[in-house]
Design an enzyme around this catalytic site. Structure first.
Site, mmCIF file in Angstrom:
data_model
loop_
_atom_site.group_PDB
_atom_site.id
_atom_site.type_symbol
_atom_site.label_atom_id
_atom_site.label_comp_id
_atom_site.label_asym_id
_atom_site.label_seq_id
_atom_site.Cartn_x
_atom_site.Cartn_y
_atom_site.Cartn_z
ATOM 1 N N ARG A 261 14.068 -29.295 -15.147
ATOM 2 C CA ARG A 261 13.806 -30.130 -15.654
ATOM 3 C C ARG A 261 13.627 -30.166 -17.255
ATOM 4 O O ARG A 261 12.864 -29.405 -17.750
ATOM 5 C CB ARG A 261 12.347 -31.009 -15.108
ATOM 6 C CG ARG A 261 12.855 -31.118 -13.550
ATOM 7 C CD ARG A 261 11.868 -31.918 -12.821
ATOM 8 N NE ARG A 261 12.125 -32.040 -11.273
ATOM 9 C CZ ARG A 261 11.042 -32.564 -10.522
ATOM 10 N NH1 ARG A 261 9.807 -32.889 -10.858
ATOM 11 N NH2 ARG A 261 11.548 -32.536 -9.205
ATOM 12 N N ARG A 276 3.509 -28.117 -16.358
ATOM 13 C CA ARG A 276 4.731 -29.016 -16.401
ATOM 14 C C ARG A 276 5.602 -28.002 -17.386
ATOM 15 O O ARG A 276 5.395 -27.983 -18.432
ATOM 16 C CB ARG A 276 4.188 -30.296 -17.303
ATOM 17 C CG ARG A 276 5.462 -31.312 -17.688
ATOM 18 C CD ARG A 276 4.994 -32.458 -18.445
ATOM 19 N NE ARG A 276 4.024 -33.024 -17.940
ATOM 20 C CZ ARG A 276 4.183 -34.162 -17.087
ATOM 21 N NH1 ARG A 276 5.087 -34.353 -16.700
ATOM 22 N NH2 ARG A 276 2.986 -34.788 -16.663
ATOM 23 N N GLU A 348 -0.854 -34.793 -9.455
ATOM 24 C CA GLU A 348 0.355 -34.609 -8.332
ATOM 25 C C GLU A 348 0.756 -33.262 -8.020
ATOM 26 O O GLU A 348 1.107 -32.524 -8.844
ATOM 27 C CB GLU A 348 1.411 -35.590 -8.765
ATOM 28 C CG GLU A 348 2.380 -35.438 -7.792
ATOM 29 C CD GLU A 348 3.832 -35.747 -8.671
ATOM 30 O OE1 GLU A 348 4.935 -35.272 -8.179
ATOM 31 O OE2 GLU A 348 3.694 -36.800 -9.679
ATOM 32 N N SER A 351 5.306 -34.952 -3.764
ATOM 33 C CA SER A 351 5.873 -36.459 -3.504
ATOM 34 C C SER A 351 6.623 -36.399 -2.201
ATOM 35 O O SER A 351 7.234 -35.202 -1.702
ATOM 36 C CB SER A 351 6.666 -36.737 -4.563
ATOM 37 O OG SER A 351 5.907 -37.181 -5.789
ATOM 38 N N ARG A 387 3.684 -25.381 -9.549
ATOM 39 C CA ARG A 387 2.550 -26.065 -9.887
ATOM 40 C C ARG A 387 1.565 -25.960 -9.026
ATOM 41 O O ARG A 387 0.259 -26.073 -9.598
ATOM 42 C CB ARG A 387 2.806 -27.459 -10.082
ATOM 43 C CG ARG A 387 1.836 -28.198 -10.544
ATOM 44 C CD ARG A 387 2.196 -29.870 -10.684
ATOM 45 N NE ARG A 387 3.081 -30.285 -11.635
ATOM 46 C CZ ARG A 387 3.456 -31.401 -12.218
ATOM 47 N NH1 ARG A 387 3.249 -32.350 -11.207
ATOM 48 N NH2 ARG A 387 4.288 -31.618 -13.064
#
Length: 420
Positions: A261, A276, A348, A351, A387
């Site tokens: 990403r 991140r 987070e 998801s 993460r």
């Protein structure tokens, strides 16, 4: 792509969905107008072509005296048919562009608003009181560096900012976590898959990742391929252009892949450590189900995510993500956020999204039913990723800088109970 017939039958429902997302309601009227223009252009072309075929028959029956005049008229009619064909193609393309901009229809009950308007469904577990234990918690990077587990300095030297090396315990911990996630997924019917990490534009676009968040995606222009940010993308493409059989239940896959990403727009956010980053590993659930079973499958995925969090002994909360914070393809999304002691807040980790038929319509994935051939529903959900090392290290740290390994992970780390 959304269901055009449903949009035409109930445009107010789509306008309400756009309002909940904070989107432009006028887009719905633009689609309806584009559809009307498209149908009118196609009808005009088909009428002219039918006239042309009928006229051709007249030429075959004409006398020599009439033939020259009819041929001249036929030329004029042919030119008109060609022009109307171009207009029909342009109208079709304009309609395609318009409807492709419409995000999925939000499911009733999803909170309206933006990122901050989520609804907390439940909070599980109690964060540790480090003050009562007599020491100040370190963040994951300090812990990881002391253990020789995380090296962001060399990651930046070799690849740039937001890259890292996992070394020794770091590599062992990530592999153990992902293998645990794989095993939990397999026990629950998800077939393990090692997926490609480069996909064609039609697959990336078909899953909805080339919309408003296209700047997050890495593109290899020389090859016209995209690097995936989740194995959701190649798993969605797995059955592209197929009619699949769901008579024996959902098709469930557990994808393991590297993910990439660009993190565009995140300048200055989470720059320390590995929360991140541009490259990470992930195990992802993906399901193809009957349309009517999608919401039940969504709850099932969420339950498995919570099982993983509990196995890793992490305090967490579950939120119902607000409509304005959904991606284009999601009709509803639940996030699980773990407690991060150094930040004193929930962040987070997972998801899970119910994409209803949005992706399957674009990718032409269908099933045969008593009502004919219909699109299937697709859903996705994170089982574990890099993460997770952040809250695992921080929540299980000890006063001496060592880290207790959660019991469920110990078999995957050769029985190690403590990292020191």
């Amino acid at each position: 792509m959304i269901d055009l017939q449903l949009l035409k039958a109930d445009p107010d429902r789509f306008r309400a969905s756009q309002r909940a997302r904070g989107g432009d309601e006028a887009l719905i009227d633009e689609v309806l107008q584009a559809d009307a223009s498209r149908r009118a252009a196609i009808q005009a072309f088909e009428d002219a072509r039918a006239e042309q075929k009928s006229f051709s028959k007249q030429i075959g029956k004409a006398t020599p005296e009439e033939r020259e005049r009819l041929l001249a008229e036929a030329k004029t009619l042919s030119d008109r048919v060609k022009a109307l064909s171009v207009e029909a193609d342009e109208a079709e393309a304009a309609f395609g562009r318009a409807i492709a901009r419409v995000p999925n229809l939000v499911i009733d009950g999803v909170p309206a608003g933006g990122e901050e308007n989520f609804a907390t469904l439940r909070t599980v577990g109690q964060p540790r009181d480090f003050a009562a234990e007599g020491f100040e918690p370190q963040d994951h990077l300090a812990l990881g560096e002391a253990l020789g587990a995380i090296d962001t300095a060399r990651g930046a030297k070799v690849s740039g900012s937001r890259f890292h090396y996992l070394v020794g315990y770091g590599a062992q911990l990530e592999l153990g976590l992902l293998n645990l996630a794989r095993d939990v997924a397999m026990r629950n019917g998800f077939v393990p898959v090692i997926t490609p990490t480069l996909v064609k534009p039609e697959v990336m676009g078909g899953t909805g990742f080339l919309g408003e968040h296209a700047d997050e995606v890495y593109r290899l222009e020389a090859d016209d391929l995209f690097l995936v940010g989740t194995s959701e993308v190649p798993l969605a493409g797995f059955h592209m252009d197929e009619i699949i059989d769901l008579s024996e239940g959902p098709k469930r896959y557990g994808g393991w892949s590297s993910c990439y990403r660009r993190e565009a727009g995140s300048h200055g956010k989470d720059t320390r450590g590995i929360f991140r980053v541009h490259q990470f590993q992930k195990v992802e659930m993906f399901s193809y189900v009957h349309q009517d079973d999608a919401e039940a499958e969504h709850e099932r995925m969420l339950a498995l995510q919570e099982e993983m969090l509990q196995l890793c002994e992490l305090p967490y909360r579950v939120i119902d993500v607000a409509a304005g914070d959904l991606g284009d393809s999601a009709a509803r999304k639940f996030d699980c956020e773990a407690w991060v002691p150094s930040q004193e807040r929930y962040r987070e980790l997972t998801s899970t999204s119910n994409c209803t038929t949005f992706q399957s319509r674009r990718l032409k994935i269908r099933e045969r039913t008593e009502k004919g051939t219909v699109p299937v529903a697709t859903l996705n959900g994170t089982m574990a990723n890099t993460r997770w090392l952040v809250p695992i290290l921080e929540n299980h740290q000890q006063a001496d800088g060592s880290v207790r390994v959660p019991e469920a992970l110990r078999p995957y780390l050769g029985g190690l109970e403590v990292l020191r």
